[in-house]
Design a protein around this motif. Structure first.
Motif, PDB file in Angstrom:
ATOM      1  N   ILE A 103     -15.176  -9.093  -0.845  1.00  0.00           N
ATOM      2  CA  ILE A 103     -14.617  -8.210   0.179  1.00  0.00           C
ATOM      3  C   ILE A 103     -15.266  -8.602   1.496  1.00  0.00           C
ATOM      4  O   ILE A 103     -16.451  -8.350   1.713  1.00  0.00           O
ATOM      5  CB  ILE A 103     -14.905  -6.730  -0.139  1.00  0.00           C
ATOM      6  CG1 ILE A 103     -14.363  -6.365  -1.533  1.00  0.00           C
ATOM      7  CG2 ILE A 103     -14.283  -5.828   0.921  1.00  0.00           C
ATOM      8  CD1 ILE A 103     -14.830  -5.005  -2.030  1.00  0.00           C
ATOM      9  N   ARG A 104     -14.494  -9.232   2.363  1.00  0.00           N
ATOM     10  CA  ARG A 104     -15.052  -9.765   3.608  1.00  0.00           C
ATOM     11  C   ARG A 104     -14.557  -8.968   4.802  1.00  0.00           C
ATOM     12  O   ARG A 104     -13.420  -8.503   4.821  1.00  0.00           O
ATOM     13  CB  ARG A 104     -14.661 -11.235   3.759  1.00  0.00           C
ATOM     14  CG  ARG A 104     -15.292 -12.144   2.700  1.00  0.00           C
ATOM     15  CD  ARG A 104     -14.726 -13.541   2.767  1.00  0.00           C
ATOM     16  NE  ARG A 104     -13.337 -13.570   2.311  1.00  0.00           N
ATOM     17  CZ  ARG A 104     -12.602 -14.662   2.283  1.00  0.00           C
ATOM     18  NH1 ARG A 104     -13.101 -15.814   2.717  1.00  0.00           N
ATOM     19  NH2 ARG A 104     -11.365 -14.630   1.836  1.00  0.00           N
ATOM     20  N   ALA A 105     -15.415  -8.849   5.783  1.00  0.00           N
ATOM     21  CA  ALA A 105     -15.034  -8.128   7.000  1.00  0.00           C
ATOM     22  C   ALA A 105     -13.835  -8.792   7.672  1.00  0.00           C
ATOM     23  O   ALA A 105     -13.027  -8.139   8.321  1.00  0.00           O
ATOM     24  CB  ALA A 105     -16.215  -8.075   7.958  1.00  0.00           C
ATOM     25  N   SER A 106     -13.705 -10.109   7.476  1.00  0.00           N
ATOM     26  CA  SER A 106     -12.619 -10.843   8.127  1.00  0.00           C
ATOM     27  C   SER A 106     -11.261 -10.532   7.498  1.00  0.00           C
ATOM     28  O   SER A 106     -10.218 -10.796   8.085  1.00  0.00           O
ATOM     29  CB  SER A 106     -12.872 -12.355   8.034  1.00  0.00           C
ATOM     30  OG  SER A 106     -12.981 -12.770   6.685  1.00  0.00           O
ATOM     31  N   ASP A 107     -11.263  -9.960   6.265  1.00  0.00           N
ATOM     32  CA  ASP A 107      -9.985  -9.634   5.624  1.00  0.00           C
ATOM     33  C   ASP A 107      -9.219  -8.624   6.487  1.00  0.00           C
ATOM     34  O   ASP A 107      -8.040  -8.766   6.740  1.00  0.00           O
ATOM     35  CB  ASP A 107     -10.215  -9.052   4.226  1.00  0.00           C
ATOM     36  CG  ASP A 107     -10.734 -10.102   3.257  1.00  0.00           C
ATOM     37  OD1 ASP A 107     -10.474 -11.285   3.500  1.00  0.00           O
ATOM     38  OD2 ASP A 107     -11.389  -9.740   2.279  1.00  0.00           O
ATOM     39  N   CYS A 108      -9.885  -7.589   6.890  1.00  0.00           N
ATOM     40  CA  CYS A 108      -9.394  -6.585   7.823  1.00  0.00           C
ATOM     41  C   CYS A 108     -10.469  -5.525   7.943  1.00  0.00           C
ATOM     42  O   CYS A 108     -11.392  -5.462   7.136  1.00  0.00           O
ATOM     43  CB  CYS A 108      -8.061  -5.970   7.369  1.00  0.00           C
ATOM     44  SG  CYS A 108      -8.082  -5.218   5.747  1.00  0.00           S
ATOM     45  N   ALA A 109     -10.368  -4.706   8.961  1.00  0.00           N
ATOM     46  CA  ALA A 109     -11.416  -3.714   9.206  1.00  0.00           C
ATOM     47  C   ALA A 109     -11.581  -2.768   8.028  1.00  0.00           C
ATOM     48  O   ALA A 109     -12.694  -2.407   7.654  1.00  0.00           O
ATOM     49  CB  ALA A 109     -11.087  -2.932  10.473  1.00  0.00           C
ATOM     50  N   HIS A 110     -10.465  -2.360   7.425  1.00  0.00           N
ATOM     51  CA  HIS A 110     -10.510  -1.456   6.272  1.00  0.00           C
ATOM     52  C   HIS A 110      -9.624  -2.037   5.177  1.00  0.00           C
ATOM     53  O   HIS A 110      -8.451  -1.679   5.059  1.00  0.00           O
ATOM     54  CB  HIS A 110     -10.037  -0.057   6.674  1.00  0.00           C
ATOM     55  CG  HIS A 110     -10.883   0.563   7.742  1.00  0.00           C
ATOM     56  ND1 HIS A 110     -12.144   1.052   7.501  1.00  0.00           N
ATOM     57  CD2 HIS A 110     -10.645   0.764   9.061  1.00  0.00           C
ATOM     58  CE1 HIS A 110     -12.655   1.536   8.626  1.00  0.00           C
ATOM     59  NE2 HIS A 110     -11.772   1.358   9.587  1.00  0.00           N
ATOM     60  N   PRO A 111     -10.150  -2.968   4.391  1.00  0.00           N
ATOM     61  CA  PRO A 111      -9.328  -3.611   3.361  1.00  0.00           C
ATOM     62  C   PRO A 111      -8.818  -2.609   2.330  1.00  0.00           C
ATOM     63  O   PRO A 111      -9.496  -1.639   1.995  1.00  0.00           O
ATOM     64  CB  PRO A 111     -10.300  -4.610   2.718  1.00  0.00           C
ATOM     65  CG  PRO A 111     -11.661  -4.073   3.002  1.00  0.00           C
ATOM     66  CD  PRO A 111     -11.552  -3.402   4.327  1.00  0.00           C
ATOM     67  N   ARG A 112      -7.608  -2.842   1.875  1.00  0.00           N
ATOM     68  CA  ARG A 112      -7.021  -1.980   0.846  1.00  0.00           C
ATOM     69  C   ARG A 112      -7.504  -2.466  -0.521  1.00  0.00           C
ATOM     70  O   ARG A 112      -7.118  -3.536  -0.980  1.00  0.00           O
ATOM     71  CB  ARG A 112      -5.494  -2.037   0.922  1.00  0.00           C
ATOM     72  CG  ARG A 112      -4.815  -1.026   0.006  1.00  0.00           C
ATOM     73  CD  ARG A 112      -3.306  -1.180   0.014  1.00  0.00           C
ATOM     74  NE  ARG A 112      -2.680  -0.130  -0.774  1.00  0.00           N
ATOM     75  CZ  ARG A 112      -1.412  -0.175  -1.200  1.00  0.00           C
ATOM     76  NH1 ARG A 112      -0.649  -1.220  -0.887  1.00  0.00           N
ATOM     77  NH2 ARG A 112      -0.925   0.813  -1.913  1.00  0.00           N
ATOM     78  N   ILE A 113      -8.360  -1.674  -1.148  1.00  0.00           N
ATOM     79  CA  ILE A 113      -8.938  -2.046  -2.435  1.00  0.00           C
ATOM     80  C   ILE A 113      -8.354  -1.144  -3.511  1.00  0.00           C
ATOM     81  O   ILE A 113      -8.467   0.090  -3.426  1.00  0.00           O
ATOM     82  CB  ILE A 113     -10.472  -1.916  -2.421  1.00  0.00           C
ATOM     83  CG1 ILE A 113     -11.066  -2.762  -1.294  1.00  0.00           C
ATOM     84  CG2 ILE A 113     -11.059  -2.327  -3.768  1.00  0.00           C
ATOM     85  CD1 ILE A 113     -12.539  -2.506  -1.056  1.00  0.00           C
ATOM     86  N   ILE A 114      -7.720  -1.747  -4.508  1.00  0.00           N
ATOM     87  CA  ILE A 114      -7.074  -0.982  -5.573  1.00  0.00           C
ATOM     88  C   ILE A 114      -7.757  -1.311  -6.900  1.00  0.00           C
ATOM     89  O   ILE A 114      -7.762  -2.454  -7.350  1.00  0.00           O
ATOM     90  CB  ILE A 114      -5.572  -1.319  -5.655  1.00  0.00           C
ATOM     91  CG1 ILE A 114      -4.905  -1.027  -4.301  1.00  0.00           C
ATOM     92  CG2 ILE A 114      -4.902  -0.516  -6.766  1.00  0.00           C
ATOM     93  CD1 ILE A 114      -3.474  -1.497  -4.208  1.00  0.00           C
ATOM     94  N   VAL A 115      -8.354  -0.296  -7.513  1.00  0.00           N
ATOM     95  CA  VAL A 115      -9.055  -0.475  -8.780  1.00  0.00           C
ATOM     96  C   VAL A 115      -8.058  -0.370  -9.937  1.00  0.00           C
ATOM     97  O   VAL A 115      -7.300   0.605 -10.030  1.00  0.00           O
ATOM     98  CB  VAL A 115     -10.155   0.590  -8.960  1.00  0.00           C
ATOM     99  CG1 VAL A 115     -10.795   0.490 -10.341  1.00  0.00           C
ATOM    100  CG2 VAL A 115     -11.212   0.447  -7.871  1.00  0.00           C
TER     101      VAL A 115
END
Length: 310
Positions: A15-27
């Motif tokens: 999970i990188r900051a460059s992905d986006c400010a608030h990455p959408r993480i789905i468990v």
């Protein structure tokens, strides 16, 4: 445990900051101990998460109970939940196990969230050990000994270096409930047989089996990535250039070429093409797909075939 998981996320750049400010993480939440642990851990590490659940409709009322549990858990935690019911038996292909069909259905569903979403699955160090040993018994190459990849495209596995014992201890400390699939205790399935009967014997030899396999996989992945990169940047068409490569690179070049043409890169196909490069000519790979060596060049071509019906 939280520190170790945070380190794994950072080490593999899950999970990188460059992905986006608030990455959408789905468990991917089954309701079992591993996925419930993953949900709690990511929340405790201050990630904003959603969850998705697949009801495979394989265990009747038990499958529906799993779905109810997951719905109640996400409601209690205030987590957005996505649920999909999939009749896996109706999707099962010939010679495909139900386990394989279920996995294929799950990952097909994951793709619907798009490449910008990060799918977090709860594969553990124990799962990785089982996979490596299964691959070993089937006669694998280097890639199979690398185990379950910590990251593949937009799928991440933050618990890949965490053992099941650590997970159970964490859930007990949190007082968190989870469900147990009764089929996990039946050694009718190959993976269960390995988990219940074979691995305990290996752990008598080395109680730190999972740690040892994790360390081996991390080391072998570096070798595999290096060899893959060489093959990726090599000319796969010029026969003379190809034959100058060592066998380890030759097989990878052919494997990449086959995959690019939507042909499964089996060991037999790779060997047959390498033999063809030395003799020239043409061999059939699959239905109307042929490997052709002509004028010192290798190509994969589609040649329509007329099949007679008896």
């Amino acid at each position: 445990m939280l520190t170790n998981i945070r380190n794994v996320i950072e080490k593999y750049r899950m999970i990188r900051a460059s992905d986006c400010a608030h990455p959408r993480i789905i468990v991917a939440l089954s309701g079992g101990a591993d996925s419930v642990c993953l949900l709690y851990v990511l929340r405790e590490l201050n990630y904003t998460v959603e969850a998705c659940h697949v009801n495979h409709k394989l265990r009747g009322e038990a499958s529906d109970n799993d779905e109810r549990f997951v719905r109640e858990l996400c409601k209690k935690l205030g987590i957005t939940l996505h649920v999909r019911e999939i009749d896996v038996k109706s999707l099962q292909k010939k010679h495909q196990s139900l386990e394989e069909a279920a996995r294929e259905a799950r990952y097909s569903y994951f793709k619907e969230f798009g490449t910008n979403a990060i799918i977090a699955t709860a594969h553990t160090a124990n799962d990785n050990t089982e996979t490596v040993l299964l691959n070993l018994t089937r006669g694998t190459g280097l890639r199979g000994l690398c185990g379950i990849p910590p990251v593949r495209e937009n799928v991440i596995r933050p618990l890949i270096e965490t053992t099941r014992a650590e997970i159970i201890a964490y859930l007990e400390e949190k007082g968190a409930d989870f469900i147990t699939d009764e089929t996990n205790f039946s050694d009718e399935f190959t993976r269960n047989n390995l988990r219940l009967n074979i691995i305990p014997l290996l752990e008598k030899i080395n109680p730190s089996l999972n740690t040892g396999v994790t360390r081996m996989c991390e080391s072998l992945r570096l070798d595999e990535e290096y060899l893959h990169e060489i093959a990726l940047n090599s000319d796969s068409c010029d026969v003379n250039l190809f034959l100058n490569h060592p066998p380890a690179i030759q097989s990878r070049i052919i494997s990449l070429l086959l995959s690019k043409n939507n042909i499964s890169p089996s060991n037999l196909r790779i060997k047959n093409i390498i033999s063809l490069l030395k003799t020239g000519g043409k061999i059939n790979l699959s239905k109307d797909k042929f490997a052709i060596v002509k004028d010192n060049l290798l190509s994969i071509e589609t040649i329509p075939q007329n099949y007679r019906k008896n």
